[in-house]
Write a protein that holds these residues in place. Structure first.
Motif, PDB file in Angstrom:
ATOM      1  N   HIS B  24       0.864  -1.194   0.000  1.00 16.94           N
ATOM      2  CA  HIS B  24       0.000   0.000   0.000  1.00 16.94           C
ATOM      3  C   HIS B  24       0.890   1.229   0.000  1.00 16.94           C
ATOM      4  CE1 HIS B  24       0.654  -0.877   4.299  1.00 16.94           C
ATOM      5  NE2 HIS B  24       0.000  -2.011   4.093  1.00 16.94           N
ATOM      6  N   SER B  25       1.638   1.388  -1.080  1.00 19.66           N
ATOM      7  CA  SER B  25       2.685   2.405  -1.146  1.00 19.66           C
ATOM      8  C   SER B  25       2.147   3.832  -1.130  1.00 19.66           C
ATOM      9  CB  SER B  25       3.546   2.189  -2.392  1.00 19.66           C
ATOM     10  OG  SER B  25       2.735   2.233  -3.554  1.00 19.66           O
ATOM     11  N   THR B  26       0.868   4.038  -1.431  1.00 14.33           N
ATOM     12  CA  THR B  26       0.315   5.407  -1.452  1.00 14.33           C
ATOM     13  C   THR B  26      -0.475   5.739  -0.190  1.00 14.33           C
ATOM     14  OG1 THR B  26      -1.677   4.671  -2.622  1.00 14.33           O
ATOM     15  CG2 THR B  26       0.187   5.391  -3.973  1.00 14.33           C
ATOM     16  N   ILE B  27      -0.307   4.943   0.847  1.00 15.21           N
ATOM     17  CA  ILE B  27      -1.055   5.149   2.084  1.00 15.21           C
ATOM     18  C   ILE B  27      -0.713   6.518   2.679  1.00 15.21           C
ATOM     19  CG2 ILE B  27       0.682   4.090   3.597  1.00 15.21           C
ATOM     20  CD1 ILE B  27      -1.667   2.801   5.142  1.00 15.21           C
ATOM     21  N   SER B  28      -1.723   7.177   3.244  1.00 14.20           N
ATOM     22  CA  SER B  28      -1.486   8.468   3.870  1.00 14.20           C
ATOM     23  C   SER B  28      -1.503   8.317   5.389  1.00 14.20           C
ATOM     24  CB  SER B  28      -2.538   9.486   3.415  1.00 14.20           C
ATOM     25  OG  SER B  28      -3.824   9.052   3.774  1.00 14.20           O
ATOM     26  N   GLY B  29      -1.084   9.371   6.073  1.00 13.94           N
ATOM     27  CA  GLY B  29      -0.831   9.280   7.498  1.00 13.94           C
ATOM     28  C   GLY B  29      -2.016   8.912   8.363  1.00 13.94           C
ATOM     29  N   ASN B  30      -3.235   9.217   7.922  1.00 15.44           N
ATOM     30  CA  ASN B  30      -4.404   8.946   8.750  1.00 15.44           C
ATOM     31  C   ASN B  30      -5.183   7.723   8.278  1.00 15.44           C
ATOM     32  OD1 ASN B  30      -5.337   9.979   6.397  1.00 15.44           O
ATOM     33  ND2 ASN B  30      -6.617  11.570   7.296  1.00 15.44           N
ATOM     34  N   GLU B  31      -4.568   6.915   7.437  1.00 17.71           N
ATOM     35  CA  GLU B  31      -5.240   5.713   6.932  1.00 17.71           C
ATOM     36  C   GLU B  31      -4.783   4.468   7.691  1.00 17.71           C
ATOM     37  OE1 GLU B  31      -4.365   6.128   2.685  1.00 17.71           O
ATOM     38  OE2 GLU B  31      -6.507   6.463   2.359  1.00 17.71           O
ATOM     39  N   TYR B  32      -5.762   3.658   8.054  1.00 18.86           N
ATOM     40  CA  TYR B  32      -5.505   2.400   8.741  1.00 18.86           C
ATOM     41  C   TYR B  32      -5.385   1.274   7.715  1.00 18.86           C
ATOM     42  CZ  TYR B  32      -6.759   4.239  13.377  1.00 18.86           C
ATOM     43  OH  TYR B  32      -6.795   4.928  14.555  1.00 18.86           O
ATOM     44  N   VAL B  33      -4.719   0.209   8.116  1.00 16.71           N
ATOM     45  CA  VAL B  33      -4.670  -1.029   7.337  1.00 16.71           C
ATOM     46  C   VAL B  33      -5.592  -2.040   8.015  1.00 16.71           C
ATOM     47  CG1 VAL B  33      -3.240  -2.914   6.478  1.00 16.71           C
ATOM     48  CG2 VAL B  33      -2.284  -0.593   6.664  1.00 16.71           C
ATOM     49  N   TYR B  34      -6.509  -2.591   7.241  1.00 14.24           N
ATOM     50  CA  TYR B  34      -7.462  -3.584   7.737  1.00 14.24           C
ATOM     51  C   TYR B  34      -7.258  -4.899   6.989  1.00 14.24           C
ATOM     52  CZ  TYR B  34     -10.117   0.353   9.668  1.00 14.24           C
ATOM     53  OH  TYR B  34     -10.504   1.472  10.361  1.00 14.24           O
ATOM     54  N   TRP B  35      -7.521  -5.975   7.697  1.00 11.83           N
ATOM     55  CA  TRP B  35      -7.558  -7.290   7.052  1.00 11.83           C
ATOM     56  C   TRP B  35      -8.883  -7.962   7.378  1.00 11.83           C
ATOM     57  CZ3 TRP B  35      -3.981  -9.800   3.888  1.00 11.83           C
ATOM     58  CH2 TRP B  35      -2.765  -9.140   3.697  1.00 11.83           C
ATOM     59  N   TYR B  36      -9.512  -8.449   6.322  1.00 16.15           N
ATOM     60  CA  TYR B  36     -10.714  -9.263   6.428  1.00 16.15           C
ATOM     61  C   TYR B  36     -10.464 -10.561   5.671  1.00 16.15           C
ATOM     62  CZ  TYR B  36     -13.798  -5.572   8.251  1.00 16.15           C
ATOM     63  OH  TYR B  36     -14.413  -4.625   9.033  1.00 16.15           O
ATOM     64  N   ASN B  57      -3.811 -10.216  17.804  1.00 18.53           N
ATOM     65  CA  ASN B  57      -5.002 -10.647  18.535  1.00 18.53           C
ATOM     66  C   ASN B  57      -5.070 -12.165  18.471  1.00 18.53           C
ATOM     67  OD1 ASN B  57      -6.113 -11.328  16.018  1.00 18.53           O
ATOM     68  ND2 ASN B  57      -7.345  -9.454  15.911  1.00 18.53           N
ATOM     69  N   GLU B  58      -6.203 -12.698  18.873  1.00 15.64           N
ATOM     70  CA  GLU B  58      -6.313 -14.156  18.966  1.00 15.64           C
ATOM     71  C   GLU B  58      -6.313 -14.829  17.604  1.00 15.64           C
ATOM     72  OE1 GLU B  58      -8.468 -11.967  19.935  1.00 15.64           O
ATOM     73  OE2 GLU B  58     -10.365 -12.310  18.871  1.00 15.64           O
ATOM     74  N   MET B  59      -6.551 -14.063  16.554  1.00 19.92           N
ATOM     75  CA  MET B  59      -6.592 -14.655  15.226  1.00 19.92           C
ATOM     76  C   MET B  59      -5.273 -14.548  14.484  1.00 19.92           C
ATOM     77  SD  MET B  59     -10.277 -13.550  13.651  1.00 19.92           S
ATOM     78  CE  MET B  59      -9.967 -14.478  12.161  1.00 19.92           C
ATOM     79  N   ALA B  60      -4.614 -13.398  14.604  1.00 20.63           N
ATOM     80  CA  ALA B  60      -3.468 -13.152  13.734  1.00 20.63           C
ATOM     81  C   ALA B  60      -2.596 -12.028  14.277  1.00 20.63           C
ATOM     82  CB  ALA B  60      -3.971 -12.758  12.341  1.00 20.63           C
ATOM     83  N   SER B  61      -1.467 -11.834  13.593  1.00 16.63           N
ATOM     84  CA  SER B  61      -0.592 -10.696  13.853  1.00 16.63           C
ATOM     85  C   SER B  61      -0.484  -9.855  12.595  1.00 16.63           C
ATOM     86  CB  SER B  61       0.808 -11.159  14.276  1.00 16.63           C
ATOM     87  OG  SER B  61       0.760 -11.828  15.510  1.00 16.63           O
ATOM     88  N   LEU B  62      -0.359  -8.557  12.786  1.00 17.97           N
ATOM     89  CA  LEU B  62      -0.208  -7.625  11.675  1.00 17.97           C
ATOM     90  C   LEU B  62       1.107  -6.889  11.846  1.00 17.97           C
ATOM     91  CD1 LEU B  62      -1.207  -6.034   9.199  1.00 17.97           C
ATOM     92  CD2 LEU B  62      -2.482  -4.563  10.768  1.00 17.97           C
ATOM     93  N   LEU B  73       0.191  -9.953   7.048  1.00 17.54           N
ATOM     94  CA  LEU B  73      -0.694 -10.635   7.986  1.00 17.54           C
ATOM     95  C   LEU B  73      -0.100 -12.012   8.262  1.00 17.54           C
ATOM     96  CD1 LEU B  73      -3.538 -10.573   9.439  1.00 17.54           C
ATOM     97  CD2 LEU B  73      -4.306 -11.966   7.494  1.00 17.54           C
ATOM     98  N   ILE B  74       0.016 -12.342   9.521  1.00 14.60           N
ATOM     99  CA  ILE B  74       0.603 -13.629   9.889  1.00 14.60           C
ATOM    100  C   ILE B  74      -0.417 -14.477  10.642  1.00 14.60           C
ATOM    101  CG2 ILE B  74       2.431 -14.813  11.168  1.00 14.60           C
ATOM    102  CD1 ILE B  74       4.105 -12.245  10.877  1.00 14.60           C
ATOM    103  N   LEU B  75      -0.699 -15.643  10.086  1.00 16.48           N
ATOM    104  CA  LEU B  75      -1.478 -16.655  10.804  1.00 16.48           C
ATOM    105  C   LEU B  75      -0.458 -17.642  11.356  1.00 16.48           C
ATOM    106  CD1 LEU B  75      -4.275 -17.315   8.144  1.00 16.48           C
ATOM    107  CD2 LEU B  75      -4.208 -15.565   9.932  1.00 16.48           C
ATOM    108  N   PRO B  76      -0.240 -17.674  12.663  1.00 18.75           N
ATOM    109  CA  PRO B  76       0.926 -18.401  13.200  1.00 18.75           C
ATOM    110  C   PRO B  76       0.898 -19.909  12.987  1.00 18.75           C
ATOM    111  CG  PRO B  76      -0.463 -17.553  14.970  1.00 18.75           C
ATOM    112  CD  PRO B  76      -0.990 -16.971  13.701  1.00 18.75           C
ATOM    113  N   HIS B  77      -0.249 -20.505  13.053  1.00 14.59           N
ATOM    114  CA  HIS B  77      -0.365 -21.960  12.877  1.00 14.59           C
ATOM    115  C   HIS B  77      -1.593 -22.230  12.020  1.00 14.59           C
ATOM    116  CE1 HIS B  77       2.647 -22.368  16.021  1.00 14.59           C
ATOM    117  NE2 HIS B  77       1.925 -21.581  16.781  1.00 14.59           N
ATOM    118  N   ALA B  78      -1.413 -22.200  10.724  1.00 16.49           N
ATOM    119  CA  ALA B  78      -2.555 -22.295   9.819  1.00 16.49           C
ATOM    120  C   ALA B  78      -3.240 -23.663   9.923  1.00 16.49           C
ATOM    121  CB  ALA B  78      -2.110 -22.042   8.385  1.00 16.49           C
TER     122      ALA B  78
END
Lengths: 114, 112
Positions: B24-36, B57-62, B73-78
């Motif tokens: 996301h090379s054009t991300i600006s300072g007030n933009e969040y990164v979300y994963w679904y 969190n309990e699902m993953a690491s960012l 996004l890291i799923l530690p034990h898929a």
């Protein structure tokens, strides 16, 4: 906590007919969204409600699609008349309270227009 | 909202870590990164979000790079149940428009 409810789950209609979808968001969630997901693509927002007011309907084809959330709770999305290209999954989502970062999606309604 | 780029598909062995990249090379300072993620025939499911710092969190690491131009996004034990399409989304959290703009995502297949 009950999730987002949608009905029907499946609907098959002929082109030029009308169809309506219903969504009941998570209790207390002020924001409700309708997304359209065409096969092989990610969901696309059609309309966002904040309580019973529209925040964003810029991608809603207003000549044939309409949506309402009269009492700020459940919502209906209508298509009239349907076209073949409206075949898609229609997803409802809600968010609210401190969870503005999280949208909770329902299972969707799969519409097939023949 | 900034545009994101993800690989169309990835494979992972069951029990191993799954690392899903997003640019996301054009991300600006007030933009969040979300994963679904979206499991077949279900609605999308929120996983995690972050602004600058790494999040877990309990699902993953960012993991977000220091310049914020990419994330993983890291799923530690898929597990087999993690097979899904994973969407990386960048969004401004200000105002009242919380629209999520989904791309095509990455289809992660976890193999036994």
């Amino acid at each position: 906590e009950a999730g987002v409810a949608q009905s029907p789950r499946y609907k098959i209609i002929e082109k030029r007919q009308s169809v309506a979808f219903w969504c009941n968001p998570i209790s207390g969630h002020a924001t409700l969204y309708w997304y359209q997901q065409i096969l092989g693509q990610g969901p696309k927002l059609l309309i966002q409600f904040q309580n019973n007011g529209v925040v964003d309907d810029s991608q809603l084809p207003k000549d044939r699609f309409s949506a309402e959330r009269l009492k700020g709770v459940d919502s209906t999305l209508k298509i009239q008349p349907a076209k073949l290209e409206d075949s898609a999954v229609y997803l409802c989502a809600s968010s609210g309270g401190q969870g503005i970062h999280e949208q909770y999606f329902g299972p969707g309604t799969r519409l097939t227009v023949t | 909202d900034a545009k994101t780029t993800q690989p169309p598909s990835m494979d992972c062995a069951e029990g191993r870590a799954a690392n899903l990249p997003c640019n996301h090379s054009t991300i600006s300072g007030n933009e969040y990164v979300y994963w679904y993620r979206q499991i077949h025939s279900q609605g999308p499911q929120y996983i995690i979000h972050g602004l600058k710092n790494n999040e877990t969190n309990e699902m993953a690491s960012l993991i977000i790079t220091e310049d914020r131009k990419s994330s993983t996004l890291i799923l530690p034990h898929a597990t087999l149940r993690d097979t899904a399409v994973y969407y990386c989304i960048v969004r401004n959290s200000g105002g009242s428009n919380y629209k999520l703009t989904f791309g095509k995502g990455t289809l992660l297949t976890v193999n036994p």
